[in-house]
Design an enzyme around this catalytic site. Structure first.
Site, mmCIF file in Angstrom:
data_model
loop_
_atom_site.group_PDB
_atom_site.id
_atom_site.type_symbol
_atom_site.label_atom_id
_atom_site.label_comp_id
_atom_site.label_asym_id
_atom_site.label_seq_id
_atom_site.Cartn_x
_atom_site.Cartn_y
_atom_site.Cartn_z
ATOM 1 N N HIS A 353 38.845 -20.452 -23.908
ATOM 2 C CA HIS A 353 38.931 -21.954 -24.288
ATOM 3 C C HIS A 353 40.444 -22.232 -24.837
ATOM 4 O O HIS A 353 40.786 -23.215 -24.994
ATOM 5 C CB HIS A 353 38.135 -22.462 -25.348
ATOM 6 C CG HIS A 353 36.647 -22.369 -24.723
ATOM 7 N ND1 HIS A 353 35.964 -23.531 -24.194
ATOM 8 C CD2 HIS A 353 35.643 -21.454 -24.561
ATOM 9 C CE1 HIS A 353 34.778 -23.045 -23.630
ATOM 10 N NE2 HIS A 353 34.478 -21.879 -23.866
ATOM 11 N N LYS A 544 40.301 -37.267 -31.407
ATOM 12 C CA LYS A 544 40.050 -35.839 -31.247
ATOM 13 C C LYS A 544 40.672 -35.143 -32.454
ATOM 14 O O LYS A 544 41.231 -35.779 -33.309
ATOM 15 C CB LYS A 544 40.921 -35.458 -30.100
ATOM 16 C CG LYS A 544 42.543 -35.987 -30.016
ATOM 17 C CD LYS A 544 43.267 -35.504 -28.742
ATOM 18 C CE LYS A 544 43.002 -36.415 -27.545
ATOM 19 N NZ LYS A 544 42.731 -35.473 -26.544
ATOM 20 N N ARG A 545 40.474 -33.760 -32.542
ATOM 21 C CA ARG A 545 41.101 -32.954 -33.607
ATOM 22 C C ARG A 545 42.632 -33.448 -33.679
ATOM 23 O O ARG A 545 43.171 -33.733 -32.685
ATOM 24 C CB ARG A 545 41.038 -31.746 -33.403
ATOM 25 C CG ARG A 545 39.694 -30.878 -33.874
ATOM 26 C CD ARG A 545 39.314 -31.388 -35.010
ATOM 27 N NE ARG A 545 39.761 -30.377 -35.900
ATOM 28 C CZ ARG A 545 39.071 -29.414 -36.561
ATOM 29 N NH1 ARG A 545 37.965 -29.444 -36.464
ATOM 30 N NH2 ARG A 545 39.676 -28.516 -37.362
ATOM 31 N N LYS A 550 48.569 -32.096 -29.696
ATOM 32 C CA LYS A 550 47.766 -33.013 -29.170
ATOM 33 C C LYS A 550 48.732 -34.311 -29.334
ATOM 34 O O LYS A 550 48.330 -35.223 -28.765
ATOM 35 C CB LYS A 550 46.418 -33.285 -29.541
ATOM 36 C CG LYS A 550 45.521 -32.142 -29.524
ATOM 37 C CD LYS A 550 44.076 -32.252 -30.285
ATOM 38 C CE LYS A 550 43.307 -31.210 -29.847
ATOM 39 N NZ LYS A 550 42.526 -31.067 -28.562
ATOM 40 N N THR A 652 37.556 -32.557 -23.297
ATOM 41 C CA THR A 652 36.487 -33.335 -22.511
ATOM 42 C C THR A 652 36.164 -34.611 -23.132
ATOM 43 O O THR A 652 35.613 -35.624 -22.373
ATOM 44 C CB THR A 652 35.149 -32.325 -23.006
ATOM 45 O OG1 THR A 652 35.374 -32.318 -24.530
ATOM 46 C CG2 THR A 652 35.054 -30.942 -22.700
ATOM 47 N N LYS A 656 34.804 -38.089 -21.171
ATOM 48 C CA LYS A 656 34.112 -39.094 -21.682
ATOM 49 C C LYS A 656 34.625 -40.500 -21.636
ATOM 50 O O LYS A 656 33.919 -41.419 -21.322
ATOM 51 C CB LYS A 656 33.493 -38.940 -23.124
ATOM 52 C CG LYS A 656 32.802 -37.481 -23.246
ATOM 53 C CD LYS A 656 32.995 -37.026 -24.745
ATOM 54 C CE LYS A 656 32.530 -35.839 -24.974
ATOM 55 N NZ LYS A 656 32.735 -34.951 -26.256
HETATM 56 O O1 9GP Z 1 41.288 -26.802 -27.272
HETATM 57 C C1 9GP Z 1 40.069 -26.468 -26.044
HETATM 58 C C2 9GP Z 1 39.792 -27.936 -25.384
HETATM 59 O O2 9GP Z 1 40.873 -28.275 -24.459
HETATM 60 C C3 9GP Z 1 38.597 -27.536 -24.673
HETATM 61 O O3 9GP Z 1 38.337 -28.813 -23.922
HETATM 62 C C4 9GP Z 1 37.432 -27.153 -25.223
HETATM 63 C C5 9GP Z 1 36.199 -26.874 -24.566
HETATM 64 O O4 9GP Z 1 36.598 -25.753 -23.469
HETATM 65 O O5 9GP Z 1 37.681 -25.934 -26.045
HETATM 66 C C6 9GP Z 1 38.810 -26.037 -26.960
HETATM 67 N N1 9GP Z 1 39.178 -24.748 -27.556
HETATM 68 C C7 9GP Z 1 38.896 -24.431 -28.711
HETATM 69 O O6 9GP Z 1 38.182 -25.238 -29.314
HETATM 70 C C8 9GP Z 1 39.097 -23.186 -29.212
HETATM 71 O O7 9GP Z 1 39.301 -22.261 -28.345
#
Ligand code: 9GP
Length: 814
Positions: A353, A544-545, A550, A652, A656
């Site tokens: 991820h 988002k975080r 970002k 994601t 949304k």
């Molecule tokens: O930072 C990614 C994000 O881009 C992605 O949508 C999400 C689900 O696949 O994973 C995040 N990754 C993490 O939280 C840590 O690897």
């Protein structure tokens, strides 16, 4: 279930489960009684689903994830069961409003953000697609912290989500496993005289299962989310007690139970590694032991493990599972190494991820040896065999072999968990097309060259049930009235909306829905922050975080640029905008926390300046979570997806927003690329450097200050921040942020600034034509069907897991 039946069940639960007469019952009591009523219904489905598993020779998808960010359950379960109207009526007759009861639910925040929420969306889709699945994770006593904003700064408050109990979970004290730690290993001879190794641990904890039923949408399938809670093996050490050491006697209990106490925030520079490794091993061991027990319960031989379970590693967090399954098979079930290895590789799949190096876990060898000595030996053995085969069959040189090794020997020796996951899995995937390509070209290049056939892409998706049907009932109603309700499970049907983008009456309805969602969000923001927003303005949203990559600071630089333009010319005709931010920063992430402070500081100046506050407002929504996310996504006009290209694996939130009709301003990063492909480049605001361009710029030697010198608006914005204009004259508070940008700017904020501003000016131009904007908004929703988690889960099931649909029949209970 009819309204009278629901009413009766609620009253029964008030009496028998909660023990309160209705006249004394609080809203919380009613919420719980309703939740238990709904849970009873889920349990019927759950029992039939388990029965199907026991009676038929079926394969189960097991999703191993350290995080499940489920969000509130009640509304979602009512939607999936299709009993919302009946429940609304039943509780009304009892003098309650359903919305008030929904608000009583404490959100289980057992995840940081995207990764944990993705796991939750996948659980929803697995059940809806009638695939048997078990989600395995950790029942943290304290989930992600609650965020309060005080004087513009983030404050972290402990999340006590269990304080009033959790009616959705069912404790299963009969499902417990021992998990060992520490100690040493030794050789011994078994009954047949063969030399074997055993692990002599010096500590053990017990993991107990808590199950939450996960109901599919309008089907009978009800899967299980099984979360493990740590308990001391003996809650009292009698020997210590007898020798007079009372506190020592409870020590073991305290230490054991801390394992599942708290969720680690990600994005921390350096975390308390030890407990984190314990957490990971703890939940993975319980889960694998549980699968072996289920296999035995069906009378199946161990060899059939991969035919019965497909185990997906959600990032590297559960990757210790590769070594643990080997230990269980070789040491405990006495399989040969070769057989055990075949089973292991056939069983596991690994999803990566992130490309961010700091998020690719590695463990210092001494720590690993101290806690998991047997696993270290197993990893050495896996590594030795792997590297030998690499040398033999691929004739790799030493440098290459070093890069592939499971042990990083540069500096302090460390175990590379991503490498363990790759070696131990038959399938390896990224989470968006670009991300999967970059994985092959960068962090996992050497593995890709070895095993190209293992690599694949599974673009993320989100559930249209929670994030459209539940979060945006007005839009859902309009869509269903127009094209039928098939889209809720077949989002590709949203395409049928396309022709309606040319229908002025439909566009008007579309706008009215958005307007009403914006009003609702404005009311919420006013209540939370005291900031008033006008729903006729453009709602420009970034939630988002908070992370430098970002680039929330790029967004705030745009706000400051507009502020400066208006200050120069208060009559300037700019499209009025509300800038809405939200998101948590890791408690130890210094720069991210300063970005939050800057957003609030700019907001304070902008919102109180009569020269500008009739055209610009800034609001930071505190404590962004699933619940308020459900209010925010439907109310957005513009979705900010502005990460530096190559850094966001997928995203994601971007999906949304698009599904709810927001237009995106974004870079070619993560799933933005595919969103743009789907909705059409004319319906997407693209700006910024591509991944290749960012790499080239950095290789050439990036000089951020040159961009300040070359752009007067940027220079003015930076000067204003540095001068203390937004901080009551304090020139220190934002200095670290300004210095970081001017001197290193690792995420190329300055390099993308000019293009971003030009693109935002274009956005403002398009906004002036509401008919056109609405047309684009409709097309965004209509063409976003690909981003359903149903599509993603179908791909996982068909291409990696081989898990087929199993319709569940409910047998007549009479
Ligand atoms: O930072 C990614 C994000 O881009 C992605 O949508 C999400 C689900 O696949 O994973 C995040 N990754 C993490 O939280 C840590 O690897």
């Amino acid at each position: 279930m009819s309204a009278p039946e629901i009413k009766k069940s609620i009253l029964d639960h008030l009496t028998y489960s909660i023990g309160r007469p209705p006249s004394l019952a609080s809203k919380q009591d009613y919420y719980k009684a309703l939740a238990l009523t709904v849970r009873d219904r889920l349990q019927q489905h759950w029992v039939e689903t388990v029965q199907a598993y026991l009676e038929q020779d079926l394969k189960v998808a097991c999703y191993l994830s350290a995080e499940f960010l489920m969000g509130p359950h009640l509304g979602n379960n009512l939607l999936n069961l299709g009993i919302e109207n009946e429940v609304r009526q039943a509780v009304k007759e009892m003098g309650c409003e359903l919305d008030e009861l929904l608000a009583e639910e404490e959100e289980p925040g057992l995840g940081n953000g995207g990764l944990g929420r993705l796991a939750a969306c996948y659980m929803d889709s697995l059940a809806t697609l009638e695939r048997l699945a078990l989600g395995y994770g950790i029942r943290y006593e304290f989930g992600i912290f609650d965020q309060e904003i005080r004087d513009g700064w983030q404050c972290e408050i402990t999340d006590k989500w269990l304080r009033s109990g959790n009616p959705w979970e069912i404790a299963k004290p009969e499902i417990t496993y021992y998990v060992n730690f520490g100690g040493h290993t030794e050789y011994y001879r078994d009954e047949a005289g063969a030399e074997r190794i055993r692990w002599v641990p010096d500590r053990a904890v017990k993991g107990m299962a808590y199950d939450t039923p996960i109901q599919g949408y309008r089907v009978n399938t009800c899967n299980t989310l099984r979360l493990w809670s740590a308990e001391a093996c003996e809650s009292f050490d009698f020997q210590a007690f007898n020798t007079g050491d009372y506190y020592g006697a409870v020590d073991d209990k305290v230490i054991s139970e801390t394992i599942t106490k708290v969720l680690y925030p990600n994005d921390e520079p350096e975390i308390g590694k030890r407990l984190r490794l314990l957490q990971q091993y703890f939940f993975v061991s319980c889960s694998l032991q549980d699968m072996l027990r289920l296999l035995d319960a069906q009378g199946q031989p161990t060899q059939r493990f991969p035919e019965k379970f497909a185990v997906q590693l959600n990032d590297t967090h559960p990757s210790i599972g590769v070594a643990e399954l080997m230990r269980l098979l070789v040491d405990e079930r006495r399989l040969s190494w070769e057989d055990a290895w075949d089973i292991t590789v056939l069983t596991f799949g690994y999803t990566n991820h992130t490309l961010l190096p700091e998020a690719l876990e590695t463990w210092p060898l001494p720590l690993f040896r101290e806690l998991l000595p047997r696993h270290l030996e197993i990893i050495y053995e896996i590594n030795a065999r792997f590297l030998a085969s690499v040398r033999e069959t691929h004739h790799q040189d030493d440098e290459h072999v070093k890069r592939l090794s499971l042990i990083d020997e540069n500096g302090e020796k460390r175990i590379r968990m991503a490498h363990l996951a790759c070696v131990g899995s038959h399938a390896i995937n990224g989470v968006a097309a670009l991300h999967s390509e970059l994985l092959k070209r960068s962090v996992l290049k050497d593995f890709y060259e070895l095993w190209p056939e293992r690599f694949n892409n599974k673009t993320n998706g989100v559930t249209p049930r929670r994030f459209m049907a539940l979060a945006n009932p007005k839009l859902s109603e309009l869509i269903t009235r127009t094209i039928g309700d098939g889209w809720i499970t077949h989002t590709e049907e949203l395409r049928m909306l396309e022709p309606f983008s040319e229908d002025a009456a439909f566009r008007k309805e579309w706008r009215l829905v958005k307007q009403s969602n914006k009003q609702q969000l404005a009311d919420y923001i006013l209540k939370q922050t005291g900031i008033e927003l006008d729903p006729s303005w453009m709602f420009d949203v970034q939630v988002k975080r908070i992370h430098e990559y970002k680039r929330q600071h790029l967004n705030i630089l745009h706000v400051i640029t507009l502020y400066n333009r208006l200050k120069r010319d208060p009559k300037l005709a700019i499209a009025p905008r509300a800038f809405i931010f939200g998101g948590k920063a890791a408690p130890g992430y210094f720069i991210a926390k300063r970005i939050i402070k800057l957003i609030n500081a700019v907001g304070e100046v902008v919102n109180n300046d009569p020269d500008v506050n009739k055209k610009l407002r800034v609001a930071f929504v505190p404590n962004f979570n699933v619940q308020n996310g459900q209010l925010i996504y439907p109310a957005a006009d513009l979705s900010e997806q502005i990460s530096m290209a190559g850094k966001e694996a997928s995203g994601t939130g971007n999906m949304k927003f698009t599904l709810n009709g927001a237009l995106t301003i974004g870079t070619l990063d993560g799933a933005n690329v595919e969103i743009r492909d789907e909705v059409g480049e004319e319906n997407f605001f693209l700006f910024g450097l591509t991944t290749e361009e960012t790499l080239r710029l950095q290789q050439q030697g990036y000089r951020p200050y040159a961009y300040v010198e070359g752009n007067s608006e940027l220079a003015e914005a930076i000067r204003l921040i540095a001068s203390g204009h937004f901080s009551h004259g304090d020139t220190e508070v934002f200095r670290p942020l300004v210095d970081n940008l001017c001197q290193s700017d690792p995420f190329l904020v300055f390099a993308d600034y000019a293009d971003y501003i030009a693109c935002q000016d274009k956005v403002a131009g398009v906004w002036k034509d509401p008919e056109n904007w609405t047309r684009m908004s409709i097309l965004n929703t209509a063409r976003a069907g690909k981003f359903s988690s149903d599509r993603a889960i179908r791909e996982y099931c068909d291409e990696i897991w081989d898990v087929r649909p199993v319709p569940i029949m409910i047998k007549d209970k009479t």
